[in-house]
Design a protein around this motif. Sequence first.
Motif, PDB file in Angstrom:
ATOM      1  N   SER A  82       0.835  -1.200   0.000  1.00 15.99           N
ATOM      2  CA  SER A  82       0.000   0.000   0.000  1.00 15.99           C
ATOM      3  C   SER A  82       0.873   1.254   0.000  1.00 15.99           C
ATOM      4  O   SER A  82       2.097   1.191   0.169  1.00 15.99           O
ATOM      5  CB  SER A  82      -0.897   0.005   1.234  1.00 15.99           C
ATOM      6  N   ASP A  96       0.408   3.722   2.288  1.00 16.12           N
ATOM      7  CA  ASP A  96       0.399   4.403   3.592  1.00 16.12           C
ATOM      8  C   ASP A  96       0.962   3.586   4.742  1.00 16.12           C
ATOM      9  O   ASP A  96       1.098   4.103   5.848  1.00 16.12           O
ATOM     10  CB  ASP A  96      -1.023   4.837   3.936  1.00 16.12           C
ATOM     11  N   ILE A  99      -4.443   2.590  -0.292  1.00 17.13           N
ATOM     12  CA  ILE A  99      -3.988   2.497   1.088  1.00 17.13           C
ATOM     13  C   ILE A  99      -4.284   1.103   1.639  1.00 17.13           C
ATOM     14  O   ILE A  99      -5.020   0.311   1.037  1.00 17.13           O
ATOM     15  CB  ILE A  99      -4.622   3.586   1.969  1.00 17.13           C
TER      16      ILE A  99
END
Length: 219
Positions: free
Chosen positions: A163, A165, A193
């Motif tokens: 991802s 994040d 994310i």
Amino acid sequence: MHTETLALYDSVRRRPVPVVLYQPTVAVARPRLALLSHGYGGQSTAYTFLARQLVAMGYVVASVQHELPGDEPIATTGNLRETRRPNWERGVQNLLFVCQMLQQRLPRLNTGQLLLLGHSNGGDMVMLFAHEHPQLVARVISLDNRRMPLPRTRRPRILSIRSSDQVADPGVLTTAAEQRTFGITIVALPATIHNDMWDGATEAQKQEINAIEAEFLRR
């Protein structure tokens, strides 16, 4: 695609192991088996976009419910690679049990080409499985596992989708040199994310994840 819910029970551990089973509508002579593990706090029903594609590629998919009401909460303190290990070990036992049960129920299954997929904490489970039982697994796909290191090995073949994040703990992911040596694939998703990696993702996000996985499985 045919969907069925199985209420499996492991009498040795005295534990229910609920499973959602996805199968092709048209019979396949020797379908391969894929075992899917959800993220912590998630549900086995929440990854149908993955199951649908895998069934189209000739797999029978068993999505396993790992957490049950009354289970101890996952550890949030200490060295998480150590304090969460009991949770992952229980997940490995669940996957071994489901594989055994499905071999009995569906003798036509080709379990020699076992595929494991897992999101987040479920990704840590499948990576632990690959460390402990490499001879049983052909391929492993993680969606953003963060704690259990990827096996540094050519078998099983490894894909990890990352991802934008969440950052993995030190030593979890392979270096560029290790990726070349062991044929490991790591793909970053700049527009996705961690908490988007399930059925709640946008269609574009799901299509991107499916395309990456399909390319990996066709090699």
